[in-house]
Motif scaffolding. Structure first.
Motif, PDB file in Angstrom:
ATOM      1  N   CYS A 183       0.821  -1.217   0.000  1.00  0.00           N
ATOM      2  CA  CYS A 183       0.000   0.000   0.000  1.00  0.00           C
ATOM      3  C   CYS A 183       0.851   1.262   0.000  1.00  0.00           C
ATOM      4  O   CYS A 183       0.407   2.315   0.476  1.00  0.00           O
ATOM      5  N   THR A 221      -1.977  -1.779  -6.015  1.00  0.00           N
ATOM      6  CA  THR A 221      -2.943  -1.000  -5.247  1.00  0.00           C
ATOM      7  C   THR A 221      -2.706   0.491  -5.416  1.00  0.00           C
ATOM      8  O   THR A 221      -1.641   0.931  -5.870  1.00  0.00           O
ATOM      9  N   ILE A 260      -7.677  -1.769  -5.366  1.00  0.00           N
ATOM     10  CA  ILE A 260      -6.851  -2.972  -5.357  1.00  0.00           C
ATOM     11  C   ILE A 260      -7.117  -3.759  -6.632  1.00  0.00           C
ATOM     12  O   ILE A 260      -8.264  -3.890  -7.068  1.00  0.00           O
TER      13      ILE A 260
END
Length: 479
Positions: A183, A221, A260
């Motif tokens: 992330c 992501t 995602i």
């Protein structure tokens, strides 16, 4: 005396939304590595909402080295308060974190969680510098943490080494691998991390490297929400509003976004039910966020600090600077995004500018300026390389890079620490500068970790940087 936030004091909390599920009935299905402010404001808030529907997804938070988050949250049973910033601020107690571990102090407990069959997702926010990558985006085999982890893989220091060892344990015990959800703001972050973990593992065990490459999912992501640092003003505000003391509350804007890549492993949890976007192509969202939002943020930070501003809102109230940033976004950065059928770029820019003007947020430019050597290559230099290749103008794009150079010079001369993994080298470069555009730009162009050689060797960019640098010697007139 104001009570400390914990399970025991939860019933006394006022003016805040509380977890609407039985925390004791939850189990840890997610391990998150790097439990900093952004994770607790963003991904953990999504998971907190998910736990209302499915108790399998509580979080074990793992810090690789620092014990700060553990020491703050363990006495609070993992609870903390999220302050959503807007004209009408809101408070919410997040209960998604069940435990916080520090890998450097307890590798066995961390690997027990990572190897557990219940753990189906491993997420991470360790910032760009936490991946031990070189300027080309590949594993830096000269990095001291990587060298250490090759010698002692059972006690890794790095994220990449930790993932490799955890996946080895799962392979050796026949447990299905977890899905690795990066992330952080890395270009094509899932594939980049996959390559680094495979390359690291290849050095130790080629069979493991092949297994990871064939069996482990690393979805791409994009994450987004402006998250100012916690300060004493936030702690006081939270205590006054809720009636409890929180050692480490978190604040962010109300807006949040998590996209995602829609790979099979992601469907173990119903992410879409809590607002996560599962997309076949994350790249369009990723480029827009990295280049339009993050690129504009860094521009505001370096130019704004030179013009005497402290926060994003202060910088946006500088009409000349705000106008420059908007023009940069619409005329220069947007052109680098390519075809965007699923994204209205003009509307996205409108939304970004509105977020920058949120009066509820005091986002320090000095915080955004941290780690510039790692942020600028993905936030602005990629746009510049694209502009060079397409023959587009470079004059405006050169200004934030030149502003970063002047920022480094100013910090170095004042003896102020530059918060950056390249801090020692940057300080030396800053001290070597002479306030001569031709000389100083040449000094920085040799920093390949920031300026790609293809860009540094482009005469048009050098001219644009020298012109911008010269103007920034008087920052009040630079934009």
């Amino acid at each position: 005396m104001t009570p400390r936030l914990s399970d025991a004091s939860l019933h006394t909390v006022k003016a805040a939304a509380l977890p609407g599920y039985d925390r004791a009935a939850t189990s840890c299905g997610i391990v998150h590595i790097g439990p900093g402010a952004f994770f607790r404001a963003h991904q953990a808030a999504y998971v907190d909402a998910l736990l209302h529907r499915d108790p399998r997804w509580a979080i074990t938070a793992v810090a690789l080295k620092s014990a700060g988050v553990r020491d703050a949250l363990t006495p609070q049973n993992g609870l903390y308060i999220l302050n959503e910033l807007s004209v009408d601020p809101r408070y919410r107690v997040i209960g998604a974190i069940r435990e916080v571990l520090v890998a450097s102090q307890n590798h066995p407990a961390v690997f027990e969680r990572l190897a557990a069959s219940a753990t189906q997702f491993v997420t991470m926010t360790v910032t760009e510098k936490g991946y031990c990558l070189n300027g080309a985006g590949n594993l830096d085999d000269t990095h001291p943490d990587i060298a250490h982890d090759w010698r002692t893989p059972q006690q890794p220091r790095s994220l990449v080494g930790t993932l490799s060892q955890a996946l080895r344990l799962r392979r050796d015990t026949g447990i299905t691998p977890f899905t690795v959800v990066c992330c952080d703001n890395l270009p094509n972050n899932g594939a980049t991390l996959r390559r680094a973990v495979v390359d690291f593992s290849q050095h130790l065990d080629p069979d493991l490297a092949r297994w990871i490459e064939n069996e482990v999912s690393f979805p791409r992501t994009m994450v987004d929400s402006i998250t100012p640092a916690t300060d004493d003003a936030l702690r006081t505000r939270v205590a006054d509003a809720t009636g409890v003391e929180d050692a480490w509350p978190i604040q962010r804007e109300a807006f949040k976004q998590w996209v995602i890549e829609d790979l099979p492993g992601m469907h173990a949890a119903d992410w879409a039910s809590v607002g996560v976007t599962l997309a076949k192509d994350v790249s369009v969202y990723d480029r827009a966020k990295l280049r339009l939002l993050n690129g504009a943020h860094s521009t505001l930070a370096y130019a704004g600090l030179l013009r005497g501003h402290a926060t994003v809102l202060d910088a946006m109230n500088d009409v000349a600077l705000a106008t420059f940033v908007e023009t940069l976004m619409r005329e220069d950065i947007a052109a680098s995004l390519g075809t965007t059928p699923d994204l209205d770029v003009s509307a996205y820019i409108d939304a970004v500018l509105e977020r920058f003007r949120n009066p509820g947020i005091r986002h320090l430019l000095s915080q955004i300026a941290w780690d510039g050597s790692k942020k600028l290559p993905v936030r602005l230099l990629g746009t510049i390389v694209d502009a060079i290749q397409a023959g587009r103008p470079l004059e405006r794009l050169a200004i934030p890079i030149a502003a970063w150079m002047r920022f480094v010079v100013r910090q170095a001369r004042a003896g102020i620490e530059i918060v950056d993994p390249e801090s020692t080298r940057l300080a030396a470069l800053g001290r070597a500068c002479r306030d001569n555009a031709q000389h100083d730009v040449g000094v920085f162009l040799g920093l390949e970790a920031v300026i790609p050689p293809v860009a540094a060797a482009t005469p048009a960019l050098r001219r644009a940087l020298e012109s911008a640098y010269q103007r920034l010697l008087s920052p009040s007139t630079a934009v």
